[in-house]
Write a protein that holds these residues in place. Structure first.
Motif, PDB file in Angstrom:
ATOM      1  N   PHE A  34      46.446  34.674  34.405  1.00 22.67           N
ATOM      2  CA  PHE A  34      45.175  35.086  34.665  1.00 22.67           C
ATOM      3  C   PHE A  34      44.230  33.801  33.731  1.00 22.67           C
ATOM      4  N   TRP A  35      43.093  33.716  34.398  1.00 22.09           N
ATOM      5  CA  TRP A  35      42.054  32.715  33.645  1.00 22.09           C
ATOM      6  C   TRP A  35      40.693  33.740  33.684  1.00 22.09           C
ATOM      7  N   TYR A  36      40.122  33.738  32.682  1.00 24.30           N
ATOM      8  CA  TYR A  36      38.760  34.369  32.477  1.00 24.30           C
ATOM      9  C   TYR A  36      37.750  33.488  31.914  1.00 24.30           C
ATOM     10  N   VAL A  37      36.511  33.712  32.159  1.00 25.11           N
ATOM     11  CA  VAL A  37      35.308  32.876  31.462  1.00 25.11           C
ATOM     12  C   VAL A  37      34.526  34.004  30.695  1.00 25.11           C
ATOM     13  N   LEU A  47      38.623  34.779  36.841  1.00 24.03           N
ATOM     14  CA  LEU A  47      38.326  33.427  37.374  1.00 24.03           C
ATOM     15  C   LEU A  47      39.211  33.437  38.656  1.00 24.03           C
ATOM     16  N   LEU A  48      40.578  33.713  38.421  1.00 27.48           N
ATOM     17  CA  LEU A  48      41.857  33.557  39.193  1.00 27.48           C
ATOM     18  C   LEU A  48      42.820  34.015  38.556  1.00 27.48           C
TER      19      LEU A  48
ATOM     20  N   SER B  94      39.013  47.829  32.584  1.00 30.56           N
ATOM     21  CA  SER B  94      39.712  48.996  33.139  1.00 30.56           C
ATOM     22  C   SER B  94      40.211  47.994  34.343  1.00 30.56           C
ATOM     23  N   SER B  95      41.222  48.649  35.057  1.00 32.49           N
ATOM     24  CA  SER B  95      42.083  48.023  35.986  1.00 32.49           C
ATOM     25  C   SER B  95      42.925  48.742  36.914  1.00 32.49           C
ATOM     26  N   THR B 104      48.945  44.126  40.599  1.00 28.00           N
ATOM     27  CA  THR B 104      48.855  42.677  40.139  1.00 28.00           C
ATOM     28  C   THR B 104      47.190  42.372  39.743  1.00 28.00           C
ATOM     29  N   GLY B 105      46.534  43.741  39.252  1.00 28.02           N
ATOM     30  CA  GLY B 105      45.396  43.540  39.130  1.00 28.02           C
ATOM     31  C   GLY B 105      44.803  42.791  37.974  1.00 28.02           C
ATOM     32  N   GLU B 106      43.768  42.155  37.941  1.00 25.14           N
ATOM     33  CA  GLU B 106      42.989  41.633  36.860  1.00 25.14           C
ATOM     34  C   GLU B 106      42.466  42.741  36.220  1.00 25.14           C
TER      35      GLU B 106
END
Lengths: 115, 118
Positions: A34-37, A47-48, B94-95, B104-106
């Motif tokens: 994952f990428w976060y901003v 982000l993605l 949270s997810s 696969t949740g962010e």
């Protein structure tokens, strides 16, 4: 144990130029990446992500990232940087083979885009 | 758009005092996380809940920190007594995590609670 390395504390680019923010990871199984901003005094925004499939993933605000399994990397890219992209960027990994759902974050890279 | 709510946004306290942070995750998100982010570092997991149960609290300093999620919805993180080294941003996330199935949740983060201990 899983880990993430962001080798650059700071990345500076001129507006309109391409940008790359680097990330390498270590997991015992298959990774979710994952990428976060993060903007000043705010929480992190997604982000993605890479789960499976195409190694090039596209995300929000024109960002994309390329998964490279042999190099254990997941670099964030954008073809043309904007001043508004200036922020703190975090790479994160989750181990696919454990179902605890824990995400491990890198220490972040500050991106500065100059006009 | 649904958001993770956190309060307070900012807290200044003196060492040895008690402090509490509150988090309300996105409705329907079974998994809730508390992270601590020290300036210049990435978030570090303190505790993870699945519904009302603690899944991982291995990095929670249990002599002074406690966390609960009694009804499996909102959560409280408490520090007592606060120490100078506790100054940080406390992030709740949270997810979606279905029972027995890893999605696969962010993570969806709140705006954070910035703690300053004097």
């Amino acid at each position: 144990a899983q880990s993430v390395a962001q080798p650059e504390d700071q990345v500076n680019v001129a507006e309109g130029n391409p940008l790359t923010v680097k990330c390498t990871y270590s997991v015992s199984g298959n990774p979710y990446l994952f990428w976060y901003v993060q903007y000043p005094n705010r929480g992190l925004q997604f982000l993605l992500k890479y789960i499976t499939g195409d190694n090039l993933v596209k995300g929000s605000y024109g960002f994309e990232a390329e998964f490279n399994k042999s190099q254990t990397s997941f670099h964030l890219k954008k073809p043309s940087a904007l001043v508004s992209d200036s922020a703190l960027y975090f790479c994160a990994v989750r181990d696919l083979d454990t179902n605890a759902g824990k995400s491990t974050f890198g220490d972040g890279t500050t991106l500065t885009v100059k006009p | 758009e649904a958001e993770v709510a956190q309060s307070p946004r900012y807290k200044i306290t003196e060492k040895s005092q008690a402090v509490a942070f509150w988090c309300d995750p996105i409705s329907g998100h079974a998994t809730l996380y508390w992270y601590r982010q020290i300036l210049g570092q990435g978030p570090e997991l303190l505790v993870q809940f699945q519904d009302e149960s603690v899944v991982d609290d291995s990095q929670l300093p249990k002599d002074r920190f406690s966390a609960e999620r009694l009804k499996g919805v909102d959560s409280t993180l408490k520090i007592q007594p606060a120490e100078l080294g506790d100054s940080a941003m406390y992030l709740c996330a949270s997810s979606i995590l279905d029972r027995g199935i890893l999605t696969t949740g962010e993570l969806f983060f709140g705006e954070g609670s910035r703690l300053t201990v004097l």
